[in-house]
Design a protein around this motif. Structure first.
Motif, mmCIF file in Angstrom:
data_model
loop_
_atom_site.group_PDB
_atom_site.id
_atom_site.type_symbol
_atom_site.label_atom_id
_atom_site.label_comp_id
_atom_site.label_asym_id
_atom_site.label_seq_id
_atom_site.Cartn_x
_atom_site.Cartn_y
_atom_site.Cartn_z
ATOM 1 N N GLY A 107 -7.522 -9.784 -2.003
ATOM 2 C CA GLY A 107 -7.467 -8.779 -3.079
ATOM 3 C C GLY A 107 -8.823 -7.946 -2.975
ATOM 4 O O GLY A 107 -9.002 -7.017 -3.724
ATOM 5 N N SER B 203 -3.565 -4.513 -3.513
ATOM 6 C CA SER B 203 -4.242 -4.437 -4.848
ATOM 7 C C SER B 203 -3.751 -5.666 -5.585
ATOM 8 O O SER B 203 -2.787 -6.222 -5.369
ATOM 9 C CB SER B 203 -3.852 -3.170 -5.616
ATOM 10 O OG SER B 203 -2.298 -3.113 -5.829
ATOM 11 N N CYS B 204 -4.588 -5.731 -6.722
ATOM 12 C CA CYS B 204 -4.208 -7.076 -7.455
ATOM 13 C C CYS B 204 -2.675 -7.109 -8.031
ATOM 14 O O CYS B 204 -2.015 -8.190 -8.046
ATOM 15 C CB CYS B 204 -5.374 -7.068 -8.844
ATOM 16 S SG CYS B 204 -6.865 -7.400 -8.242
ATOM 17 N N ARG B 205 -2.305 -5.840 -8.494
ATOM 18 C CA ARG B 205 -0.995 -5.825 -8.990
ATOM 19 C C ARG B 205 0.083 -5.890 -7.826
ATOM 20 O O ARG B 205 1.269 -6.039 -8.180
ATOM 21 C CB ARG B 205 -0.703 -4.422 -9.914
ATOM 22 C CG ARG B 205 -0.601 -3.302 -8.936
ATOM 23 C CD ARG B 205 -0.631 -2.263 -9.855
ATOM 24 N NE ARG B 205 -0.489 -0.913 -9.309
ATOM 25 C CZ ARG B 205 0.563 -0.328 -8.834
ATOM 26 N NH1 ARG B 205 1.693 -0.857 -9.188
ATOM 27 N NH2 ARG B 205 0.445 0.980 -8.275
ATOM 28 N N ARG B 206 -0.172 -5.775 -6.696
ATOM 29 C CA ARG B 206 0.765 -5.996 -5.515
ATOM 30 C C ARG B 206 0.626 -7.364 -4.730
ATOM 31 O O ARG B 206 1.285 -7.432 -3.766
ATOM 32 C CB ARG B 206 0.613 -4.826 -4.509
ATOM 33 C CG ARG B 206 0.992 -3.326 -5.291
ATOM 34 C CD ARG B 206 0.953 -2.466 -4.130
ATOM 35 N NE ARG B 206 1.579 -0.979 -4.514
ATOM 36 C CZ ARG B 206 2.632 -0.540 -4.689
ATOM 37 N NH1 ARG B 206 3.571 -1.525 -4.399
ATOM 38 N NH2 ARG B 206 2.972 0.392 -5.255
ATOM 39 N N GLN B 207 -0.121 -8.259 -5.200
ATOM 40 C CA GLN B 207 -0.481 -9.401 -4.599
ATOM 41 C C GLN B 207 0.955 -10.115 -4.291
ATOM 42 O O GLN B 207 1.068 -10.930 -3.469
ATOM 43 C CB GLN B 207 -1.506 -10.308 -5.125
ATOM 44 C CG GLN B 207 -2.863 -9.814 -5.012
ATOM 45 C CD GLN B 207 -3.443 -9.997 -3.861
ATOM 46 O OE1 GLN B 207 -3.482 -11.200 -3.418
ATOM 47 N NE2 GLN B 207 -4.068 -9.064 -3.032
ATOM 48 N N HIS B 208 1.682 -10.229 -5.402
ATOM 49 C CA HIS B 208 3.219 -10.953 -5.252
ATOM 50 C C HIS B 208 3.928 -10.329 -3.925
ATOM 51 O O HIS B 208 4.806 -11.010 -3.732
ATOM 52 C CB HIS B 208 3.881 -10.738 -6.609
ATOM 53 C CG HIS B 208 4.325 -9.570 -6.862
ATOM 54 N ND1 HIS B 208 3.328 -8.511 -7.489
ATOM 55 C CD2 HIS B 208 5.448 -8.985 -6.885
ATOM 56 C CE1 HIS B 208 4.062 -7.480 -7.708
ATOM 57 N NE2 HIS B 208 5.361 -7.485 -7.073
ATOM 58 N N GLN B 209 3.282 -9.194 -3.388
ATOM 59 C CA GLN B 209 4.345 -8.566 -2.603
ATOM 60 C C GLN B 209 3.865 -8.872 -1.078
ATOM 61 O O GLN B 209 4.646 -8.445 0.017
ATOM 62 C CB GLN B 209 4.273 -7.005 -2.859
ATOM 63 C CG GLN B 209 5.166 -6.493 -4.190
ATOM 64 C CD GLN B 209 5.107 -4.916 -3.893
ATOM 65 O OE1 GLN B 209 4.105 -4.504 -3.841
ATOM 66 N NE2 GLN B 209 6.246 -4.464 -4.319
#
Length: 225
Positions: free
Chosen positions: A214, A179-185
């Motif tokens: 995404g 998801s967009c908010r987990r892209q950094h993971q």
């Protein structure tokens, strides 16, 4: 496991893959899609192995098996340029491309890849000579999961070698999705596939559909605009 053999099911197979990835992302997991590339896949199908598989794995025998033998065996080819023609060579492998039976026979030839992939806890998708592997994990388990992916694709590659197929690691793609908010993971490290380091891609083309990490379809819209 999804078997797809008709050309008009391209988008259906991609929809199944996307559905599984979306379900994983909705759970808060990281998902991965490995798009395996085979070198001259349909041209390297061994006739003896295929006929043995039709008999032992699918129970095709007697007249039906003889029909497949007559379809596969006795083929030859040559190259012609103008009036010049090469020596005629008997074909010991390969299924006719552009035929209805070609993709079906290839799927039957590679059916054992299902159990190979699932034994590593991953899901295979097969459309003719297009083979993909999908799976997901919790963000905290991504390192162990990456090792499992490498082991799985390594086992797939070994199976292919023993059946006269060749996995092209240089053209194999690894796409991580979140998801967009987990892209950094999402992991950025290269994945070791059969001794070759494969860098993750931000988007990949799956049977004419561009999928991005995404799942926003921006790449597909840009490429098809």
């Amino acid at each position: 496991m999804e078997y797809m053999t008709s050309a008009n099911l391209h988008s259906t197979e991609t929809a199944v893959v996307l559905s599984d990835i979306l379900l994983a992302i909705d759970r808060g997991d990281l998902a991965v899609l490995i798009l395996l590339d085979l070198t001259a896949a349909l041209d390297t199908v061994d006739h003896d192995i295929l006929l043995q598989r039709l008999l032992m794995s699918f129970g095709i025998q007697d007249v039906a098996l003889q029909w497949f033998q007559s379809y596969l065996l006795g083929r030859s080819q040559y190259v012609r340029r103008g009036v010049a023609r090469s020596t005629i060579v008997a074909l010991m492998c390969g299924v006719p491309q552009g035929s209805v039976l070609g993709p079906i026979l290839f799927i039957m030839y590679t059916a054992d890849l299902v159990s190979v992939t699932e034994s590593h806890g991953l899901s295979p998708y097969m459309y003719a000579d297009d083979t993909q592997v999908n799976g997901s994990c919790r963000p905290a388990a991504v390192d162990d999961f990456s090792l499992r992916i490498s082991a799985c694709v390594g086992a797939v590659s070994s199976w292919m070698k023993s059946n006269r197929l060749s996995l092209n690691c240089d053209k194999t793609e690894v796409l991580w999705c979140a998801s967009c908010r987990r892209q950094h993971q999402l992991p950025s490290n290269a994945l070791s596939i059969d001794g070759t380091l494969v860098e993750p891609v931000k988007s990949a083309r799956d049977l004419g559909i561009y999928i991005d990490s995404g799942l926003l379809m921006r790449t597909h819209v840009q490429r098809t605009d």
